[in-house]
Design a protein around this motif. Structure first.
Motif, PDB file in Angstrom:
ATOM      1  N   TYR A  61      22.434  53.987  45.639  1.00  0.00           N
ATOM      2  CA  TYR A  61      21.455  52.943  45.329  1.00  0.00           C
ATOM      3  C   TYR A  61      20.261  53.089  46.264  1.00  0.00           C
ATOM      4  O   TYR A  61      20.418  53.443  47.429  1.00  0.00           O
ATOM      5  CB  TYR A  61      22.080  51.554  45.478  1.00  0.00           C
ATOM      6  N   ASN A  92      24.719  38.828  48.254  1.00  0.00           N
ATOM      7  CA  ASN A  92      24.759  37.471  47.724  1.00  0.00           C
ATOM      8  C   ASN A  92      25.959  36.755  48.333  1.00  0.00           C
ATOM      9  O   ASN A  92      27.097  36.992  47.929  1.00  0.00           O
ATOM     10  CB  ASN A  92      24.867  37.499  46.201  1.00  0.00           C
ATOM     11  N   LEU A  96      24.251  43.536  45.893  1.00  0.00           N
ATOM     12  CA  LEU A  96      23.370  43.800  44.767  1.00  0.00           C
ATOM     13  C   LEU A  96      22.583  45.060  45.098  1.00  0.00           C
ATOM     14  O   LEU A  96      22.206  45.276  46.254  1.00  0.00           O
ATOM     15  CB  LEU A  96      22.411  42.631  44.533  1.00  0.00           C
ATOM     16  N   THR A 142      19.747  48.349  43.454  1.00  0.00           N
ATOM     17  CA  THR A 142      18.936  48.916  42.379  1.00  0.00           C
ATOM     18  C   THR A 142      19.013  50.426  42.430  1.00  0.00           C
ATOM     19  O   THR A 142      19.194  51.029  43.491  1.00  0.00           O
ATOM     20  CB  THR A 142      17.455  48.483  42.481  1.00  0.00           C
ATOM     21  N   VAL A 153      19.461  46.294  38.074  1.00  0.00           N
ATOM     22  CA  VAL A 153      20.128  45.608  39.171  1.00  0.00           C
ATOM     23  C   VAL A 153      21.626  45.700  38.910  1.00  0.00           C
ATOM     24  O   VAL A 153      22.095  45.395  37.812  1.00  0.00           O
ATOM     25  CB  VAL A 153      19.706  44.128  39.258  1.00  0.00           C
ATOM     26  N   TYR A 154      22.353  46.149  39.915  1.00  0.00           N
ATOM     27  CA  TYR A 154      23.799  46.303  39.823  1.00  0.00           C
ATOM     28  C   TYR A 154      24.466  45.331  40.795  1.00  0.00           C
ATOM     29  O   TYR A 154      23.964  45.100  41.901  1.00  0.00           O
ATOM     30  CB  TYR A 154      24.225  47.724  40.186  1.00  0.00           C
ATOM     31  N   GLU A 155      25.610  44.794  40.400  1.00  0.00           N
ATOM     32  CA  GLU A 155      26.448  44.037  41.309  1.00  0.00           C
ATOM     33  C   GLU A 155      27.559  44.972  41.782  1.00  0.00           C
ATOM     34  O   GLU A 155      28.198  45.642  40.968  1.00  0.00           O
ATOM     35  CB  GLU A 155      27.036  42.822  40.604  1.00  0.00           C
ATOM     36  N   LEU A 167      23.871  44.336  35.919  1.00  0.00           N
ATOM     37  CA  LEU A 167      23.535  42.951  35.633  1.00  0.00           C
ATOM     38  C   LEU A 167      22.274  42.823  34.789  1.00  0.00           C
ATOM     39  O   LEU A 167      22.186  41.951  33.932  1.00  0.00           O
ATOM     40  CB  LEU A 167      23.329  42.167  36.938  1.00  0.00           C
ATOM     41  N   TYR A 201      18.203  39.046  48.815  1.00  0.00           N
ATOM     42  CA  TYR A 201      18.630  37.817  48.146  1.00  0.00           C
ATOM     43  C   TYR A 201      18.419  36.645  49.093  1.00  0.00           C
ATOM     44  O   TYR A 201      18.887  36.670  50.244  1.00  0.00           O
ATOM     45  CB  TYR A 201      20.108  37.925  47.757  1.00  0.00           C
ATOM     46  N   LEU A 203      16.795  36.244  43.860  1.00  0.00           N
ATOM     47  CA  LEU A 203      16.731  37.671  44.169  1.00  0.00           C
ATOM     48  C   LEU A 203      15.286  38.123  44.089  1.00  0.00           C
ATOM     49  O   LEU A 203      14.570  37.793  43.140  1.00  0.00           O
ATOM     50  CB  LEU A 203      17.586  38.458  43.175  1.00  0.00           C
ATOM     51  N   THR A 262      18.417  37.785  37.089  1.00  0.00           N
ATOM     52  CA  THR A 262      19.351  38.633  36.338  1.00  0.00           C
ATOM     53  C   THR A 262      19.969  37.888  35.163  1.00  0.00           C
ATOM     54  O   THR A 262      20.330  38.498  34.165  1.00  0.00           O
ATOM     55  CB  THR A 262      20.465  39.171  37.252  1.00  0.00           C
TER      56      THR A 262
END
Length: 203
Positions: free
Chosen positions: A30, A36, A43, A45, A53-55, A66, A80, A87, A103
């Motif tokens: 990433y 969060n 989170l 990118t 956006v990935y969790e 997400l 965040y 975010l 998101t």
């Protein structure tokens, strides 16, 4: 990704533990990370393959998409704000600047642009009503980090950059409760170095 406790990092005794990150059973990286606290999840990118956006589960390293945002954004800074459950992302592309990323609604909202003359800002920290733009230097060409008031959407000040080398990336994180002996000289260093990583991404 490597992880260590905050106390170990501050005490200089950290022995970081590696964590492999995957998406669809494939190892990925990433370009930016945030945390969060309400979900206990990271989170992130990516700006290769599917920009989104990935969790990310901080225990297993498994990522879930997400929000697949338009690739024109190319978000490279992320944080965040726990106080407002918001975010934020920074992008050098599209209309460069700070965006609010929702998101759930799958939307982005422009908040504040870059200061004049700045075209490459990779690090972001958000907290205490402010956003912090963290440049990657060297400080002979990018002398400052920038303080943004999120209530007025204006750049209200600067912090001196401690970076003497030319970095590919920088990162930032809001670290509430951090006590330093000389805030004027050390807060900028904390913003640039606290708890994040540098990853290679395309320009």
């Amino acid at each position: 990704l490597y992880r260590a406790t905050y106390a170990e990092l501050l005490g200089g005794t950290a022995a970081p533990t590696p964590l492999a990150m995957t998406f669809n059973s494939t190892t990925v990286n990433y370009v930016s990370l945030a945390f969060n606290p309400s979900t206990g999840m990271l989170l992130g990118t990516r700006n290769i393959a599917t920009e989104a956006v990935y969790e990310i589960d901080p225990v297993t390293g498994i990522g879930t998409q997400l929000y697949v945002y338009p690739s024109a954004f190319d978000f490279g800074g992320l944080d965040y704000d726990a106080a407002t459950s918001t975010l934020y992302g920074l992008t050098d592309a599209n209309t460069a600047g700070l965006y609010e990323i929702n998101t759930g609604a799958q939307t982005t909202t422009f908040r504040v642009g870059y200061p004049g003359g700045e075209t490459d800002i990779d690090g972001l920290g958000v907290g205490g009503g402010n956003a912090y733009y963290v440049t990657d230097g060297p400080n002979t060409t990018q002398a400052n980090f920038y303080v943004v008031d999120l209530g007025t959407n204006t750049i209200t000040g600067t912090l001196p950059s401690p970076f003497t080398g030319s970095g590919t990336f920088s990162a930032g994180a809001w670290a509430p409760g951090l006590v330093v002996p000389e805030p004027g000289s050390l807060v900028a260093l904390g913003l640039g170095l606290a708890g994040l990583l540098a990853l290679r991404r395309r320009r």
